[in-house]
Write a protein that holds these residues in place. Structure first.
Motif, PDB file in Angstrom:
ATOM      1  N   PHE A 102      21.814  23.604  -9.706  1.00 34.81           N
ATOM      2  CA  PHE A 102      21.622  22.915  -8.457  1.00 34.81           C
ATOM      3  C   PHE A 102      20.054  22.897  -7.969  1.00 34.81           C
ATOM      4  O   PHE A 102      19.555  21.821  -7.642  1.00 34.81           O
ATOM      5  N   GLN A 103      19.313  23.667  -8.473  1.00 34.99           N
ATOM      6  CA  GLN A 103      17.651  23.728  -8.242  1.00 34.99           C
ATOM      7  C   GLN A 103      17.238  24.680  -9.482  1.00 34.99           C
ATOM      8  O   GLN A 103      17.470  25.995  -9.270  1.00 34.99           O
ATOM      9  N   TYR A 104      16.617  23.920 -10.300  1.00 36.07           N
ATOM     10  CA  TYR A 104      15.948  24.924 -11.442  1.00 36.07           C
ATOM     11  C   TYR A 104      15.067  25.825 -10.885  1.00 36.07           C
ATOM     12  O   TYR A 104      15.015  26.933 -11.319  1.00 36.07           O
ATOM     13  N   LYS A 105      14.124  25.683  -9.727  1.00 36.07           N
ATOM     14  CA  LYS A 105      13.608  26.642  -9.293  1.00 36.07           C
ATOM     15  C   LYS A 105      13.948  27.998  -8.879  1.00 36.07           C
ATOM     16  O   LYS A 105      13.029  28.964  -8.821  1.00 36.07           O
ATOM     17  N   ILE A 106      15.128  28.085  -8.800  1.00 39.93           N
ATOM     18  CA  ILE A 106      15.693  29.246  -8.179  1.00 39.93           C
ATOM     19  C   ILE A 106      15.547  30.404  -9.292  1.00 39.93           C
ATOM     20  O   ILE A 106      15.648  31.395  -9.104  1.00 39.93           O
ATOM     21  N   LEU A 107      15.557  29.790 -10.458  1.00 36.03           N
ATOM     22  CA  LEU A 107      15.255  30.806 -11.836  1.00 36.03           C
ATOM     23  C   LEU A 107      14.056  31.738 -11.531  1.00 36.03           C
ATOM     24  O   LEU A 107      13.873  32.776 -11.967  1.00 36.03           O
ATOM     25  N   PHE A 108      12.874  31.018 -10.979  1.00 34.40           N
ATOM     26  CA  PHE A 108      11.916  32.007 -10.442  1.00 34.40           C
ATOM     27  C   PHE A 108      12.058  33.085  -9.743  1.00 34.40           C
ATOM     28  O   PHE A 108      11.034  34.017  -9.475  1.00 34.40           O
ATOM     29  N   ALA A 109      13.184  33.175  -8.941  1.00 34.16           N
ATOM     30  CA  ALA A 109      13.345  34.345  -8.108  1.00 34.16           C
ATOM     31  C   ALA A 109      13.567  35.453  -8.921  1.00 34.16           C
ATOM     32  O   ALA A 109      13.474  36.541  -8.480  1.00 34.16           O
ATOM     33  N   LEU A 110      13.546  35.420 -10.115  1.00 34.21           N
ATOM     34  CA  LEU A 110      13.720  36.758 -11.205  1.00 34.21           C
ATOM     35  C   LEU A 110      12.299  37.423 -11.163  1.00 34.21           C
ATOM     36  O   LEU A 110      12.486  38.537 -11.184  1.00 34.21           O
ATOM     37  N   ILE A 111      11.430  36.654 -10.910  1.00 36.98           N
ATOM     38  CA  ILE A 111       9.999  37.204 -10.916  1.00 36.98           C
ATOM     39  C   ILE A 111       9.823  38.210 -10.067  1.00 36.98           C
ATOM     40  O   ILE A 111       9.377  39.685 -10.351  1.00 36.98           O
TER      41      ILE A 111
END
Length: 265
Positions: A209-218
């Motif tokens: 849906f939104q690739y930037k959500i992956l950065f929530a892992l950081i």
């Protein structure tokens, strides 16, 4: 296959109040191996929480539906992780030595630090989750799928962050009767790979849906790092309460991260 099934049910019995087959008990060997399925438990808890939210949102406001969703997750786990969070607040808030911190955390009574911490925790969860479910604004099934993945990814990622501490740190208590002691033994690649697979998969799906959500892992794993370091500094490792506290804190950090990423990136 039967052994894996029993390991899964051992994990389900230990971390939730969901009824399991009568032949399942707290087998120490299976509890140790059950770490591979801990993030998968997040899928189950998140699914129950989402279903509760969805049903109540059909008739009531989003805010009230979120409250019932939080209640559903607490009832499913028996407040297992919330209790750990409260104990950590009391232990590290009122103790100044390893022995004193561990003694306070072992006490079943809740103190001022724990009570204040739990109140603030639930306030944050309520407000953050209420805003997070409105991120993907759509009236079709796509929005429902997004919200569902949001619920289960929050529970799986936070559980992965918590359980990963046992792969890198030592168990702090010497008391062999501790109910968390069996999960603190050495782990194989099956436990590590299983935990990361079940922990990351919902988030990866959400990234469609939104690739930037992956950065929530950081921020989640930065939080995990500093929590683990704090535990190591004061008590020389971790306890079951520390893992519960890590899960709760990382769940909140995950919601904060999603809202921040959605708004500013």
């Amino acid at each position: 296959m039967k052994k894996e099934r029993d390991i899964f049910f051992t994990c389900l019995m230990f971390y939730t109040r969901i009824p399991c087959p009568k032949n399942i008990d707290h087998n120490p060997e299976y509890l140790n191996k059950a770490t591979r399925y801990f993030p998968l438990i997040g899928w189950i808890v998140g699914s129950i929480s989402f279903l509760t939210f969805y049903v109540f949102s059909l008739f009531l406001s989003i805010e009230i539906a979120v409250i019932f969703a939080i209640i559903a997750s607490i009832l499913t786990t028996g407040a297992f992780h919330e209790d750990g969070f409260a104990d950590v607040c009391d232990g590290f808030g009122g103790g100044w030595t390893k022995e004193k911190i561990l003694l306070i955390m072992k006490d079943s009574a809740i103190g001022a630090y724990g009570a204040i911490g739990v109140v603030l925790l639930f306030l944050l969860k309520f407000k953050l989750l209420s805003e997070a479910v409105l991120l993907f604004k759509s009236e079709d099934s796509t929005a429902i799928l997004f919200t569902y993945l949001l619920f289960i990814s929050a529970h799986s990622i936070s559980r992965l962050a918590a359980i990963s501490i046992i792969f890198t740190h030592e168990y702090s208590r010497d008391d062999a009767t501790s109910k968390s002691k069996p999960i603190a033994k050495k782990h194989t690649w099956k436990e590590v790979s299983g935990a990361f697979f079940f922990g990351l998969l919902p988030l990866i799906a959400l990234c469609f849906f939104q690739y930037k959500i992956l950065f929530a892992l950081i921020p989640v794993f930065i939080t995990r790092y500093f929590l683990a370091r704090h535990f190591q500094k004061w008590i020389g490792g971790y306890t079951g309460d520390c893992l519960g506290a890590t899960q709760q804190v990382c769940e909140v950090v995950y919601y904060v991260s999603l809202l921040f990423l959605w708004k500013f990136i």
